[in-house]
Design a protein around this motif. Structure first.
Motif, PDB file in Angstrom:
ATOM      1  N   VAL A  89      15.304 -31.695  22.351  1.00 32.02           N
ATOM      2  CA  VAL A  89      14.644 -32.288  21.185  1.00 32.02           C
ATOM      3  C   VAL A  89      14.263 -31.207  20.192  1.00 32.02           C
ATOM      4  N   ARG A  90      13.775 -30.072  20.699  1.00 36.55           N
ATOM      5  CA  ARG A  90      13.495 -28.946  19.809  1.00 36.55           C
ATOM      6  C   ARG A  90      14.736 -28.577  19.008  1.00 36.55           C
ATOM      7  N   GLY A  91      15.883 -28.539  19.698  1.00 37.57           N
ATOM      8  CA  GLY A  91      17.130 -28.194  19.033  1.00 37.57           C
ATOM      9  C   GLY A  91      17.534 -29.215  17.982  1.00 37.57           C
ATOM     10  N   VAL A  92      17.357 -30.489  18.310  1.00 42.02           N
ATOM     11  CA  VAL A  92      17.676 -31.542  17.338  1.00 42.02           C
ATOM     12  C   VAL A  92      16.811 -31.392  16.091  1.00 42.02           C
ATOM     13  N   LEU A  93      15.540 -31.091  16.293  1.00 39.02           N
ATOM     14  CA  LEU A  93      14.623 -30.939  15.161  1.00 39.02           C
ATOM     15  C   LEU A  93      15.005 -29.757  14.272  1.00 39.02           C
ATOM     16  N   ILE A  94      15.262 -28.592  14.887  1.00 36.75           N
ATOM     17  CA  ILE A  94      15.605 -27.418  14.084  1.00 36.75           C
ATOM     18  C   ILE A  94      16.998 -27.577  13.481  1.00 36.75           C
ATOM     19  N   GLY A  95      17.879 -28.305  14.180  1.00 37.31           N
ATOM     20  CA  GLY A  95      19.209 -28.561  13.625  1.00 37.31           C
ATOM     21  C   GLY A  95      19.148 -29.431  12.384  1.00 37.31           C
ATOM     22  N   PHE A  96      18.364 -30.494  12.447  1.00 33.77           N
ATOM     23  CA  PHE A  96      18.228 -31.379  11.285  1.00 33.77           C
ATOM     24  C   PHE A  96      17.509 -30.659  10.145  1.00 33.77           C
ATOM     25  N   ALA A  97      16.487 -29.847  10.505  1.00 36.55           N
ATOM     26  CA  ALA A  97      15.773 -29.079   9.485  1.00 36.55           C
ATOM     27  C   ALA A  97      16.709 -28.109   8.777  1.00 36.55           C
ATOM     28  N   SER A  98      17.570 -27.434   9.541  1.00 34.91           N
ATOM     29  CA  SER A  98      18.523 -26.484   8.958  1.00 34.91           C
ATOM     30  C   SER A  98      19.523 -27.188   8.056  1.00 34.91           C
ATOM     31  N   LEU A  99      20.026 -28.327   8.501  1.00 26.66           N
ATOM     32  CA  LEU A  99      21.002 -29.077   7.706  1.00 26.66           C
ATOM     33  C   LEU A  99      20.395 -29.498   6.372  1.00 26.66           C
ATOM     34  N   CYS A 100      19.184 -30.025   6.406  1.00 27.84           N
ATOM     35  CA  CYS A 100      18.507 -30.446   5.172  1.00 27.84           C
ATOM     36  C   CYS A 100      18.292 -29.274   4.233  1.00 27.84           C
ATOM     37  N   PHE A 101      17.874 -28.137   4.800  1.00 28.73           N
ATOM     38  CA  PHE A 101      17.546 -27.008   3.936  1.00 28.73           C
ATOM     39  C   PHE A 101      18.799 -26.367   3.350  1.00 28.73           C
ATOM     40  N   PHE A 102      19.872 -26.282   4.142  1.00 29.14           N
ATOM     41  CA  PHE A 102      21.116 -25.724   3.611  1.00 29.14           C
ATOM     42  C   PHE A 102      21.654 -26.591   2.468  1.00 29.14           C
ATOM     43  N   MET A 103      21.496 -27.902   2.586  1.00 27.02           N
ATOM     44  CA  MET A 103      21.934 -28.771   1.493  1.00 27.02           C
ATOM     45  C   MET A 103      21.034 -28.579   0.276  1.00 27.02           C
ATOM     46  N   ALA A 104      19.740 -28.368   0.511  1.00 26.67           N
ATOM     47  CA  ALA A 104      18.804 -28.195  -0.607  1.00 26.67           C
ATOM     48  C   ALA A 104      19.105 -26.928  -1.397  1.00 26.67           C
ATOM     49  N   VAL A 105      19.299 -25.801  -0.686  1.00 25.16           N
ATOM     50  CA  VAL A 105      19.488 -24.531  -1.400  1.00 25.16           C
ATOM     51  C   VAL A 105      20.849 -24.452  -2.075  1.00 25.16           C
ATOM     52  N   LYS A 106      21.751 -25.342  -1.719  1.00 20.16           N
ATOM     53  CA  LYS A 106      23.025 -25.378  -2.435  1.00 20.16           C
ATOM     54  C   LYS A 106      22.815 -25.764  -3.895  1.00 20.16           C
ATOM     55  N   TYR A 107      21.794 -26.600  -4.137  1.00 17.82           N
ATOM     56  CA  TYR A 107      21.550 -27.112  -5.486  1.00 17.82           C
ATOM     57  C   TYR A 107      20.294 -26.546  -6.138  1.00 17.82           C
ATOM     58  N   MET A 108      19.336 -26.101  -5.336  1.00 17.16           N
ATOM     59  CA  MET A 108      18.064 -25.617  -5.859  1.00 17.16           C
ATOM     60  C   MET A 108      17.975 -24.100  -5.732  1.00 17.16           C
ATOM     61  N   PRO A 109      17.218 -23.429  -6.606  1.00 22.09           N
ATOM     62  CA  PRO A 109      16.919 -22.016  -6.392  1.00 22.09           C
ATOM     63  C   PRO A 109      16.242 -21.833  -5.037  1.00 22.09           C
ATOM     64  N   LEU A 110      16.574 -20.730  -4.379  1.00 22.96           N
ATOM     65  CA  LEU A 110      16.052 -20.491  -3.029  1.00 22.96           C
ATOM     66  C   LEU A 110      14.535 -20.547  -2.988  1.00 22.96           C
ATOM     67  N   ALA A 111      13.880 -19.872  -3.940  1.00 22.30           N
ATOM     68  CA  ALA A 111      12.414 -19.835  -3.950  1.00 22.30           C
ATOM     69  C   ALA A 111      11.825 -21.214  -4.232  1.00 22.30           C
ATOM     70  N   ASP A 112      12.491 -22.021  -5.080  1.00 24.44           N
ATOM     71  CA  ASP A 112      11.993 -23.363  -5.378  1.00 24.44           C
ATOM     72  C   ASP A 112      12.047 -24.257  -4.134  1.00 24.44           C
ATOM     73  N   ALA A 113      13.155 -24.180  -3.422  1.00 24.40           N
ATOM     74  CA  ALA A 113      13.273 -24.964  -2.190  1.00 24.40           C
ATOM     75  C   ALA A 113      12.226 -24.515  -1.179  1.00 24.40           C
ATOM     76  N   MET A 114      11.974 -23.211  -1.125  1.00 26.38           N
ATOM     77  CA  MET A 114      10.968 -22.688  -0.214  1.00 26.38           C
ATOM     78  C   MET A 114       9.582 -23.210  -0.572  1.00 26.38           C
ATOM     79  N   ALA A 115       9.324 -23.400  -1.863  1.00 25.55           N
ATOM     80  CA  ALA A 115       8.014 -23.895  -2.295  1.00 25.55           C
ATOM     81  C   ALA A 115       7.742 -25.272  -1.733  1.00 25.55           C
TER      82      ALA A 115
END
Length: 316
Positions: A89-115
């Protein structure tokens, strides 16, 4: 009564010292982890590697590395776990979190997504109070709140952040906070290597589950598409190694210190994000952003110094 008091007093310095080691480990980890997002952004933008593929290969590298290390330590007996489901379950959570964030930074500035993502330490502190029964004083709440203010100063959110894309790092934040809560829950019962091996499997499964229908439906961000040249493969290998060992350090930190103590230090990620953004993407921080960085670093230092002071007082 005297012996009991003495034992209690001697235990307090040891606990505080352990907390300090946990904080130092956490600082080193969070300064490293934004490199994952920067490499992911580069791969998605410059090499047209779909975010789902990036996330899947990141966890594939983790599984391979952990398998080699564990097997070399003592064979298959090293893979024993008493919390298989929890670690998956830990892996599923970090996997989904990574997928969402990689999609976000494709379109958003890195620092903005981090905010947007930095709602996560607040979520983590609340989860640690509710689910882990950690005692949290107003000083820790204040340190996290101050760090959040500093983050907002650094980012100066644009209209883009409040669009639909901003939901992706927010989803990532919720998943990552839950992942860290489980790190604290299972960290005292499992070795970090075993936890990361099964987390890698869970992360690989959830990203593969997203890629299969995504590839069939032709969804660009969820497709499985391997790079055709050597350089992206080197970046993917580097991303996987940083992700693996960075999160090993996070797991170790959560074995040593409470989640509520470590939460403010996650704001230090913005320091690396700003530096990497400057070097790779040409985003030079304004004076107000440097002010925000100073506030962020200060909130983490405050928690660190206070724990050291508790240790010194208890020892005296």
């Amino acid at each position: 009564m005297g012996t009991q008091t003495l034992n209690s007093a001697s235990a307090q310095p040891d606990q505080s010292s352990t907390h300090v080691r946990g904080m130092v480990t956490m600082v080193l980890a969070v300064l490293m982890l934004p490199l994952i997002d920067a490499i992911g952004k580069w791969l998605a933008m410059m090499d047209n590697v779909p975010p789902a593929t990036i996330a899947f290969l990141r966890f594939a590298v983790q599984v391979i590395l952990m398998f080699v290390i564990l097997f070399s330590m003592g064979g298959f007996k090293e893979f024993r776990t008493s919390h298989l489901v929890g670690n998956l379950v830990r892996g599923v959570l970090i996997g989904f979190a990574s997928l969402c964030f990689f999609m976000a930074v494709k379109y958003m500035p890195l620092a903005d997504a981090m905010a947007v993502f930095f709602a996560e330490p607040l979520i983590l502190i609340l989860m640690s109070a509710v689910f882990l029964k950690e005692k949290i004083g107003w000083r820790r709440y204040s340190a996290v709140a101050v760090g959040l203010v500093g983050t907002l100063i650094v980012i100066q959110p644009s209209y883009e952040i409040f669009g639909a894309v901003s939901l992706l790092p927010l989803l990532s934040a919720v998943c990552f906070a839950t992942y860290l809560t489980l790190n604290r829950k299972y960290g005292s019962k499992e070795t970090p290597l075993v936890m990361q091996f099964y987390a890698g499997i869970g992360g690989g499964l959830i990203t593969a589950a997203a890629m299969i229908p995504g590839t069939r439906a032709g969804i660009e961000n969820l497709q499985f598409s391997l790079p055709q040249t050597a350089f992206p493969w080197l970046l993917l290998l580097l991303l996987g190694m940083i992700g693996t060992f960075g999160h090993l350090m996070v797991v170790q930190a959560f074995k040593l210190a409470p989640a509520s103590v470590l939460a403010p230090f996650q704001y230090l990620e913005i320091v690396t994000a700003v530096i990497v953004g400057l070097i790779l993407f040409g985003d030079f921080p304004t004076p107000s952003k440097w002010l925000g960085i100073a506030i962020i670093v200060g909130s983490g230092i405050y928690v660190f110094v206070r724990e050291r002071r508790i240790k010194t007082t208890a020892a005296g």
